[in-house]
Design a protein around this motif. Structure first.
Motif, PDB file in Angstrom:
ATOM      1  N   GLN A  74       1.151  -1.354   0.479  1.00  0.00           N
ATOM      2  CA  GLN A  74      -0.037  -0.061   0.196  1.00  0.00           C
ATOM      3  C   GLN A  74       0.812   1.447  -0.074  1.00  0.00           C
ATOM      4  OE1 GLN A  74      -2.210  -0.991   3.756  1.00  0.00           O
ATOM      5  NE2 GLN A  74      -4.265  -1.981   2.182  1.00  0.00           N
ATOM      6  N   GLY A  77       1.933   1.447  -3.387  1.00  0.00           N
ATOM      7  CA  GLY A  77       0.764   1.950  -4.271  1.00  0.00           C
ATOM      8  C   GLY A  77       0.845   3.665  -4.004  1.00  0.00           C
ATOM      9  N   HIS A  78       0.637   3.998  -2.723  1.00  0.00           N
ATOM     10  CA  HIS A  78       0.611   5.220  -2.798  1.00  0.00           C
ATOM     11  C   HIS A  78       2.109   6.442  -2.993  1.00  0.00           C
ATOM     12  CE1 HIS A  78       1.336   9.164  -0.047  1.00  0.00           C
ATOM     13  NE2 HIS A  78      -0.169   9.488  -0.367  1.00  0.00           N
ATOM     14  N   GLY A  81       1.434   6.873  -7.023  1.00  0.00           N
ATOM     15  CA  GLY A  81       0.919   7.234  -7.678  1.00  0.00           C
ATOM     16  C   GLY A  81      -0.293   6.188  -7.764  1.00  0.00           C
ATOM     17  N   MET A  82      -0.512   5.582  -7.195  1.00  0.00           N
ATOM     18  CA  MET A  82      -1.544   4.285  -7.829  1.00  0.00           C
ATOM     19  C   MET A  82      -3.173   4.347  -6.646  1.00  0.00           C
ATOM     20  SD  MET A  82      -0.080   0.953  -7.313  1.00  0.00           S
ATOM     21  CE  MET A  82      -2.013   0.149  -6.726  1.00  0.00           C
ATOM     22  N   GLU A  83      -4.038   4.836  -7.296  1.00  0.00           N
ATOM     23  CA  GLU A  83      -5.393   5.050  -6.698  1.00  0.00           C
ATOM     24  C   GLU A  83      -5.566   3.828  -5.724  1.00  0.00           C
ATOM     25  OE1 GLU A  83      -9.994   3.883  -7.901  1.00  0.00           O
ATOM     26  OE2 GLU A  83      -8.386   4.577  -9.173  1.00  0.00           O
ATOM     27  N   PRO A  84      -6.087   4.057  -4.872  1.00  0.00           N
ATOM     28  CA  PRO A  84      -6.143   3.321  -3.603  1.00  0.00           C
ATOM     29  C   PRO A  84      -7.338   2.383  -4.176  1.00  0.00           C
ATOM     30  CG  PRO A  84      -5.914   5.521  -2.375  1.00  0.00           C
ATOM     31  CD  PRO A  84      -6.518   5.314  -3.986  1.00  0.00           C
ATOM     32  N   TYR A  85      -6.375   0.728  -3.635  1.00  0.00           N
ATOM     33  CA  TYR A  85      -7.956  -0.234  -3.755  1.00  0.00           C
ATOM     34  C   TYR A  85      -7.148  -0.768  -2.612  1.00  0.00           C
ATOM     35  CZ  TYR A  85      -7.071   0.203  -8.770  1.00  0.00           C
ATOM     36  OH  TYR A  85      -6.949   0.587 -10.222  1.00  0.00           O
TER      37      TYR A  85
END
Length: 203
Positions: A74, A77-78, A81-85
């Protein structure tokens, strides 16, 4: 424990290199000892590695350990720049790499993949001091290579990493990677790898 986190892009895709909590290294090594030599745990037929001992351990690892890995994913991902999943582990296996064994160039299924190192009997200086690397004039033995794109002028396609115990590397599952053999008789390096996907709501 002060965690060292490094999210970076050596070529196109973003990589994440950090350390996991030593208590989970201890847990994973304990689990690995329980599966060694058990035919029902043999996972070599499902994996790319030309490695004799590869075992499925997903159901034996604690939720706390799995969640620790997912928290790092996580963070990655943050930072990337990923959308939170909401995410979950899909597959968790161990590779016990002995001399001359190789994990050829391959990629994984899923969204993200990772590899972490729980044991390493190799020392870098001794591992790289071998006749094959000397003949080829490039030190590669024992290295993890992450590969993206093609070689061009002022464009790098390879990132090399010398694994140490506790290292956790997270990357997009489609990213090709390769583990070079080492040549130190009687010594082994142990890694745990797995895939991460968006969580599927059941029911």
């Amino acid at each position: 424990m002060q965690e060292q986190v490094n999210t970076f892009s050596p070529f196109g895709p973003v990589l994440h290199l950090t350390k996991i909590d030593p208590k989970y290294i201890e847990e994973l090594n304990s689990v690995i000892e329980t599966v060694k030599g058990k035919e029902e745990r043999d996972n070599a037929g499902n994996l790319a590695g030309r490695i004799f001992e590869q075992y499925d351990i997903e159901d034996l690892v604690s939720d706390a350990c799995k969640n620790h890995i997912l928290r790092h994913a996580q963070t990655y991902g943050h930072d990337a720049g990923m959308e939170p999943y909401a995410i979950q582990l899909n597959g968790l296996w161990v590779n016990i790499q002995k001399e001359m064994e190789v994990n050829p160039m391959h990629s994984h299924s899923g969204m993200l993949s990772f590899v972490l190192y729980t044991k390493n009997e190799l020392t870098r200086a001794e591992t790289l001091n071998n006749k094959f690397d000397k003949a080829g004039d490039k030190e590669l033995a024992g290295l993890l290579e992450l590969h993206y794109g093609e070689d061009h002028f002022l464009s790098w396609s390879k990132y090399y990493h010398w694994p140490e115990v506790g290292d956790l590397i997270i990357f997009p599952s489609w990213l090709r990677h390769f583990v070079f053999p080492h040549y130190e008789e009687g010594k082994e390096r142990v890694s745990v790898a797995g895939n991460i996907n968006p969580r599927v709501n059941e029911g």
